[in-house]
Enzyme design. Structure first.
Site, PDB file in Angstrom:
ATOM      1  N   ASN A  42       0.876  -1.167   0.000  1.00 11.02           N
ATOM      2  CA  ASN A  42       0.000   0.000   0.000  1.00 11.02           C
ATOM      3  C   ASN A  42       0.915   1.219   0.000  1.00 11.02           C
ATOM      4  OD1 ASN A  42      -1.446   2.325   0.885  1.00 11.02           O
ATOM      5  ND2 ASN A  42      -3.024   1.049   1.785  1.00 11.02           N
ATOM      6  N   GLU A  70      -3.787   1.619  -3.053  1.00  9.06           N
ATOM      7  CA  GLU A  70      -3.991   3.043  -2.778  1.00  9.06           C
ATOM      8  C   GLU A  70      -3.053   3.898  -3.645  1.00  9.06           C
ATOM      9  OE1 GLU A  70      -4.918   5.984   1.033  1.00  9.06           O
ATOM     10  OE2 GLU A  70      -3.815   4.118   1.366  1.00  9.06           O
ATOM     11  N   TYR A 144      -7.288  -3.757  -2.233  1.00  7.10           N
ATOM     12  CA  TYR A 144      -7.224  -2.689  -1.240  1.00  7.10           C
ATOM     13  C   TYR A 144      -8.619  -2.622  -0.634  1.00  7.10           C
ATOM     14  CZ  TYR A 144      -7.049   2.099   0.643  1.00  7.10           C
ATOM     15  OH  TYR A 144      -7.136   3.206   1.462  1.00  7.10           O
ATOM     16  N   ASP A 183      -3.610  -4.897   1.154  1.00  7.78           N
ATOM     17  CA  ASP A 183      -4.038  -4.265   2.401  1.00  7.78           C
ATOM     18  C   ASP A 183      -5.467  -4.715   2.665  1.00  7.78           C
ATOM     19  OD1 ASP A 183      -4.875  -2.656   4.454  1.00  7.78           O
ATOM     20  OD2 ASP A 183      -4.492  -0.757   3.444  1.00  7.78           O
ATOM     21  N   ASN A 185      -7.005  -4.545   5.556  1.00  8.75           N
ATOM     22  CA  ASN A 185      -7.630  -3.642   6.526  1.00  8.75           C
ATOM     23  C   ASN A 185      -8.291  -4.365   7.697  1.00  8.75           C
ATOM     24  OD1 ASN A 185      -7.413  -0.778   6.550  1.00  8.75           O
ATOM     25  ND2 ASN A 185      -8.340  -0.696   4.511  1.00  8.75           N
ATOM     26  N   ASP A 280       3.011   4.811   4.807  1.00 10.51           N
ATOM     27  CA  ASP A 280       2.703   4.435   6.189  1.00 10.51           C
ATOM     28  C   ASP A 280       2.507   2.931   6.328  1.00 10.51           C
ATOM     29  OD1 ASP A 280       0.350   4.471   4.753  1.00 10.51           O
ATOM     30  OD2 ASP A 280      -0.756   5.743   6.151  1.00 10.51           O
TER      31      ASP A 280
END
Length: 290
Positions: A42, A70, A144, A183, A185, A280
């Site tokens: 990501n 992203e 994502y 990702d 999440n 990040d």
């Protein structure tokens, strides 16, 4: 997890898994390649990421497939075009915020047999969150996953995504093995985030519902590769930019490779590239031999 039924009138018609042929920018997979290396990252905005990272650590891994989440861009940055010039490229562009939201991309040394962009529902596909690529030995699914949002305002929407995705994964794994990465999440277990108690059912990614949906997916015949290979290791893939979280290692493991159970024994490596900066999130790497 409660089951919700949509009325026939309101239920969206799902697209077939594959609707488009990939443009052949690299040799098409013919089944001869047995060793595959993946990197998922990501990048939190690809144009910004290439200014912070030269992707040298990624290239050093000599990946066969790179999945970027992203991306937030309408075209590949020149730096990516140059560094990955021998790779077939697929970019899924969000139609929201003039392309500056969500979005995913895939770079592949060997072109897939078929490729499909999106999950098949306009509620999600305007954001550009999913790539499904078919190769001779496996399906690769790069995702994502939608965040459940501040105060969990999007938790129900997240549940609809999970139901759609689970259906696709179940269909695909019945045909050939699946490698699902990106990702996702969610921090599945308490070991997967620094502060489980203060985040439980308060913060997106660590609700009983999200963790339950992930567990239900695994029960369908899938394995979390990193946790299988590193059952006790506390290692994270995401750190907030706030309060020096990365320096203090106050993080979350939100990025995964999940594979069909029957190919877990073929996985040679599943690691987190914590040292790589530029986002990040940290990149994750998988090596598998068929």
């Amino acid at each position: 997890m409660s089951k919700r039924k949509a009325s026939p009138e309101s239920a969206p018609k799902l697209a077939s898994i594959f609707t488009k042929k990939v443009k052949k920018l690299a040799p098409t997979d013919d089944g001869s390649q047995k060793s595959w290396k993946f990197v998922c990252w990501n990048v939190a905005g690809l144009r910004a990421c290439v200014k912070k990272s030269d992707f040298s650590e990624i290239l050093k891994e000599q990946p066969d497939i790179v999945f970027l989440g992203e991306t937030k861009c309408k075209e590949w940055p020149n730096e990516i075009e140059e560094k990955f010039k021998d790779y077939s490229k697929t970019l899924v562009i969000s139609t929201e915020k003039n392309g500056g939201y969500a979005g995913v991309g895939m770079l592949s040394k060997v072109a897939p047999l078929k490729i499909h962009k999106g999950i098949g529902d306009p509620e999600f596909d305007t954001a550009g969150r999913l790539i499904i690529a078919e190769f001779v030995e496996f399906f690769f699914v790069g995702s994502y996953v939608p965040n459940s949002g501040a105060k969990l305002v999007n938790l129900e929407k997240r549940g609809r995504w999970e139901a759609l995705l689970t259906g696709k994964l179940k269909s695909m794994t019945a045909t050939k093995p699946v490698i699902y990465g990106g990702d996702l999440n969610v921090a599945h277990e308490e070991i997967d985030l620094k502060n489980p108690e203060s985040n439980r059912n308060k913060t997106a990614g660590f609700t009983d519902q999200e963790r339950g949906w992930f567990g239900e997916m695994l029960e369908m015949g899938f394995t979390d590769t990193f946790r299988k290979m590193h059952p006790e290791e506390k290692k994270y893939t995401f750190w907030s930019y706030l309060a020096n979280a990365r320096e203090k290692d106050v993080g979350w493991r939100l990025d995964y490779y999940v594979v069909s159970d029957r190919i877990m024994e073929k996985v040679k490596k599943s690691e987190i590239m914590s040292e790589v900066k530029g986002s990040d999130h940290a990149p994750i790497v998988l090596h598998i031999e068929f």
